[in-house]
Design an enzyme around this catalytic site. Structure first.
Site, mmCIF file in Angstrom:
data_model
loop_
_atom_site.group_PDB
_atom_site.id
_atom_site.type_symbol
_atom_site.label_atom_id
_atom_site.label_comp_id
_atom_site.label_asym_id
_atom_site.label_seq_id
_atom_site.Cartn_x
_atom_site.Cartn_y
_atom_site.Cartn_z
ATOM 1 N N GLU A 102 0.848 -1.197 0.000
ATOM 2 C CA GLU A 102 0.000 0.000 0.000
ATOM 3 C C GLU A 102 0.880 1.242 0.000
ATOM 4 O OE1 GLU A 102 -3.304 -0.263 2.697
ATOM 5 O OE2 GLU A 102 -3.247 1.887 3.130
ATOM 6 N N ASP A 104 0.253 5.409 0.561
ATOM 7 C CA ASP A 104 -0.832 6.249 1.083
ATOM 8 C C ASP A 104 -0.567 7.741 1.045
ATOM 9 O OD1 ASP A 104 -2.045 3.912 1.858
ATOM 10 O OD2 ASP A 104 -1.655 4.145 3.993
ATOM 11 N N GLU A 106 -3.037 10.406 3.227
ATOM 12 C CA GLU A 106 -4.233 10.634 4.033
ATOM 13 C C GLU A 106 -4.176 12.076 4.528
ATOM 14 O OE1 GLU A 106 -5.882 6.746 6.114
ATOM 15 O OE2 GLU A 106 -3.840 7.158 6.763
#
Length: 293
Positions: A102, A104, A106
């Site tokens: 993953e 990311d 955010e």
């Protein structure tokens, strides 16, 4: 001769099309809403724009129809304005399963007047805990900004408006896991994370400010399509013209980009897991001792 050149050009373009999603992809053609999405969330205009909505009943997640292995993923995002405390707008790549990879972004909401936090992380074989956080040097709610993930066999680079903010290099030959063997879909979501997102969960969502709306535009995946295990070698090949991201110019940041990265790190980085010795009881992860830039 002219006819031959034209034929060769058609073959070249066809080869690229087999391996890549072209840069004119639209939300309406490339993505779909996950089940349970807030029914106020919608694709707008000609399908190149999107709004995600969070209210007290539901948040929203959207995901790409295709998975990718290496390339550049771009999204223009305008974050939730006003008091967005407790909300998280996420934009990330992820494979599936307990050993997933993953990458990311955010965006952690704020109390009105306080800055957003750009939270980045990378998971390899199911292990995360590699967070770095930054304050933006602009108001991310005042207009659209370009958030890109560049990912190739050598490194992952997070860009904001073409400025690199973070790099994670491939040291797989030294036993440090790197995301290079699993195709990843693209996801975006707007959700309730008030148990941790703002001041460690001290600031809760003020539902009188809802619905919360994040806006997206110009989803642009210029990346190698994941077509099963054969893609591990095909997408990493540096002898394939379509794999532009394996060319020498993408193996390391240029001198100018390195200067931009240092400017961001010196002025806007607020957390680096590689400096958090207390968290890891003095045993920092091995990549923290490697050159990343």
């Amino acid at each position: 001769m002219a006819r031959l050149r034209a034929l060769l050009m058609v073959v070249f373009i066809s080869a690229i099309a087999l391996n890549q999603i072209l840069v004119n992809a639209k939300f309406s053609k490339s993505m779909y809403f996950a089940s349970g999405a807030n029914n106020q969330s919608t694709m707008l205009g000609n399908g190149d724009n999107l709004q995600l909505v969070l209210d007290k009943t539901a948040g929203t997640r959207i995901q790409s129809k295709q998975a990718f292995l290496f390339g550049t993923i771009q999204m223009l995002i305008k974050l939730v304005p006003g008091n967005s405390a407790g909300t998280v707008t996420a934009y990330y790549l992820s494979s599936s399963g307990s050993n997933h990879d993953e990458i990311d972004y955010e965006f952690l909401g704020n109390v009105s007047g306080q800055p957003y936090i750009i939270h980045t992380n990378i998971y390899t074989k199911g292990n995360g805990s590699k967070e770095q956080q930054f304050y933006p040097w602009f108001d991310p709610t005042d207009g659209f900004h370009n958030y890109s993930i560049h990912w190739n066999p050598t490194e992952v680079v997070w860009y904001v408006d073409s400025i690199p903010i973070r790099v994670f290099r491939n040291y797989g030959n030294e036993g440090i896991a790197y995301p290079n063997k699993q195709g990843m879909r693209v996801y975006s979501s707007l959700w309730n994370a008030d148990n941790w997102a703002t001041r460690g969960g001290l600031e809760k969502i003020n539902w009188t400010c809802s619905p919360f709306v994040a806006k997206f535009s110009q989803f642009r995946p210029r990346a190698c399509l994941w077509q099963g295990l054969a893609s591990i070698s095909q997408c990493a090949s540096n002898t394939t013209a379509a794999n532009w991201y394996t060319s020498p110019g993408y193996k390391q940041l240029s001198y100018a980009k390195f200067g931009q990265l240092n400017w961001v790190r010196d002025n806007f980085m607020i957390y680096d897991y590689c400096k958090d010795t207390k968290r890891f009881n003095g045993q920092l992860p091995p990549e923290c001792f490697k050159q990343q830039f």
